[in-house]
Scaffold this motif. Structure first.
Motif, PDB file in Angstrom:
ATOM      1  N   CYS A  29      -7.080   0.344  -3.275  1.00 35.48           N
ATOM      2  CA  CYS A  29      -6.938  -0.773  -2.342  1.00 35.48           C
ATOM      3  C   CYS A  29      -8.267  -1.291  -1.798  1.00 35.48           C
ATOM      4  O   CYS A  29      -8.444  -2.494  -1.600  1.00 35.48           O
ATOM      5  CB  CYS A  29      -6.050  -0.357  -1.167  1.00 35.48           C
ATOM      6  SG  CYS A  29      -4.327  -0.058  -1.623  1.00 35.48           S
ATOM      7  N   PHE A  30      -9.197  -0.384  -1.542  1.00 31.54           N
ATOM      8  CA  PHE A  30     -10.419  -0.761  -0.825  1.00 31.54           C
ATOM      9  C   PHE A  30     -11.715  -0.497  -1.592  1.00 31.54           C
ATOM     10  O   PHE A  30     -12.778  -0.935  -1.166  1.00 31.54           O
ATOM     11  CB  PHE A  30     -10.494  -0.012   0.516  1.00 31.54           C
ATOM     12  CG  PHE A  30      -9.254  -0.131   1.335  1.00 31.54           C
ATOM     13  CD1 PHE A  30      -8.784  -1.374   1.733  1.00 31.54           C
ATOM     14  CD2 PHE A  30      -8.533   0.986   1.697  1.00 31.54           C
ATOM     15  CE1 PHE A  30      -7.627  -1.501   2.489  1.00 31.54           C
ATOM     16  CE2 PHE A  30      -7.376   0.875   2.456  1.00 31.54           C
ATOM     17  CZ  PHE A  30      -6.921  -0.370   2.845  1.00 31.54           C
ATOM     18  N   ARG A  72       0.827  -1.211   0.000  1.00 32.32           N
ATOM     19  CA  ARG A  72       0.000   0.000   0.000  1.00 32.32           C
ATOM     20  C   ARG A  72       0.860   1.260   0.000  1.00 32.32           C
ATOM     21  O   ARG A  72       0.548   2.232  -0.672  1.00 32.32           O
ATOM     22  CB  ARG A  72      -0.941  -0.007   1.216  1.00 32.32           C
ATOM     23  CG  ARG A  72      -1.925   1.152   1.160  1.00 32.32           C
ATOM     24  CD  ARG A  72      -3.009   1.013   2.203  1.00 32.32           C
ATOM     25  NE  ARG A  72      -3.901   2.159   2.132  1.00 32.32           N
ATOM     26  CZ  ARG A  72      -4.296   2.856   3.176  1.00 32.32           C
ATOM     27  NH1 ARG A  72      -3.877   2.543   4.380  1.00 32.32           N
ATOM     28  NH2 ARG A  72      -5.127   3.868   3.032  1.00 32.32           N
ATOM     29  N   ARG A 114      -3.692  10.019  -1.203  1.00 32.37           N
ATOM     30  CA  ARG A 114      -4.191   9.027  -0.239  1.00 32.37           C
ATOM     31  C   ARG A 114      -5.595   8.556  -0.629  1.00 32.37           C
ATOM     32  O   ARG A 114      -5.922   7.367  -0.497  1.00 32.37           O
ATOM     33  CB  ARG A 114      -4.196   9.606   1.171  1.00 32.37           C
ATOM     34  CG  ARG A 114      -2.805   9.837   1.731  1.00 32.37           C
ATOM     35  CD  ARG A 114      -2.785  10.014   3.234  1.00 32.37           C
ATOM     36  NE  ARG A 114      -1.432  10.252   3.697  1.00 32.37           N
ATOM     37  CZ  ARG A 114      -0.513   9.314   3.857  1.00 32.37           C
ATOM     38  NH1 ARG A 114      -0.811   8.051   3.592  1.00 32.37           N
ATOM     39  NH2 ARG A 114       0.702   9.610   4.285  1.00 32.37           N
ATOM     40  N   GLN A 115      -6.420   9.481  -1.112  1.00 28.50           N
ATOM     41  CA  GLN A 115      -7.766   9.095  -1.518  1.00 28.50           C
ATOM     42  C   GLN A 115      -7.730   8.129  -2.702  1.00 28.50           C
ATOM     43  O   GLN A 115      -8.426   7.106  -2.710  1.00 28.50           O
ATOM     44  CB  GLN A 115      -8.571  10.341  -1.891  1.00 28.50           C
ATOM     45  CG  GLN A 115     -10.002  10.046  -2.327  1.00 28.50           C
ATOM     46  CD  GLN A 115     -10.822   9.423  -1.222  1.00 28.50           C
ATOM     47  OE1 GLN A 115     -11.300  10.113  -0.328  1.00 28.50           O
ATOM     48  NE2 GLN A 115     -11.013   8.105  -1.272  1.00 28.50           N
ATOM     49  N   ASP A 157      -6.594   4.749  -1.533  1.00 34.25           N
ATOM     50  CA  ASP A 157      -7.684   4.031  -0.850  1.00 34.25           C
ATOM     51  C   ASP A 157      -8.661   3.441  -1.852  1.00 34.25           C
ATOM     52  O   ASP A 157      -9.151   2.315  -1.678  1.00 34.25           O
ATOM     53  CB  ASP A 157      -8.418   4.972   0.108  1.00 34.25           C
ATOM     54  CG  ASP A 157      -7.615   5.267   1.368  1.00 34.25           C
ATOM     55  OD1 ASP A 157      -6.618   4.550   1.622  1.00 34.25           O
ATOM     56  OD2 ASP A 157      -7.960   6.226   2.084  1.00 34.25           O
TER      57      ASP A 157
END
Length: 234
Positions: free
Chosen positions: A211-212, A95, A204-205, A208
């Motif tokens: 990844c998610f 990540r 970061r957004q 995310d």
């Protein structure tokens, strides 16, 4: 001893080729500075004037504006690729690797959005009738292929091996690149405001999302089977 033979000719040709390559690099550097200052819509005439030369010189070295975009794109995108690779190598987890690469991409694009736009969009037709085309098709394709390989590595490490996982990984980099590029370019184009995230928050957004997903808190459910596939049924 005779002079002016093949060796002398080869020497002159080598010196001329070296001079030509150096001049080409100078023109690319000047064009990059001009576009940074004038905007991505800068004309060949404006770029040449900023470089202190004539438009005909740029045409001689690059053929047309599309050729100039291709040449500038190769330099800029190679620099971005090296920076992204360096960022990924310093990461400790998959990540972190994704975040480092997304962040490096956004940082370099944000440093000069005019140059980024200049080398990653369709070239406008020139007054002489040059048709529009993708100026950086080669450089851009190579760039995103290399980035696709890079972002697949941390995900392969995260998911582990196996044929089923490898199939997923094969699709994922292309989807990820589309998300990163489209979200990043929309972010670059958005006017400054209190609602606009800064570069780190945007990176970061996007990480995310990669990844998610968009709503990781929702329970996973199989979609209902369609009642009638209609004309698409086989």
């Amino acid at each position: 001893m005779e002079s002016g033979g093949p060796a002398a000719v080869d020497g002159r040709a080598s010196r001329w080729e070296s001079h030509r390559e150096e001049r080409r690099r100078e023109l690319i550097k000047s064009a990059r500075k001009a576009v940074h200052a004038l905007g991505s819509d800068a004309s060949m005439e404006e770029i040449a004037a900023a470089a202190g030369t004539s438009k005909s010189v740029f045409y001689r070295y690059f053929g047309d504006k599309t050729g100039l975009q291709q040449a500038v794109g190769e330099v800029v995108l190679n620099q971005m690729q090296r920076r992204i690779q360096e960022a990924a190598q310093s990461a400790q987890t998959p990540r972190e690797g994704l975040f480092a690469m997304v962040s490096a991409y956004l940082q370099m694009a944000e440093t000069s959005p005019n140059v980024y736009t200049f080398v990653t969009r369709y070239a406008p037709g020139e007054p002489d009738g040059t048709s529009a085309s993708i100026a950086t098709a080669g450089a851009l394709g190579h760039f995103f292929a290399a980035i696709g390989d890079m972002i697949a590595r941390p995900m392969r490490s995260h998911l582990g091996g196996g044929p089923d996982k490898e199939a997923v990984i094969g699709y994922w980099p292309h989807a990820a690149i589309g998300l990163v590029r489209n979200a990043g370019e929309q972010w670059l184009a958005s006017p400054a405001s209190a609602a606009k995230p800064d570069q780190e928050a945007m990176a970061r957004q996007i990480t995310d999302w990669l990844c998610f997903g968009i709503a990781p808190e929702l329970p996973a459910q199989d979609p209902p089977a369609p009642a009638d596939a209609g004309p698409w049924a086989l």
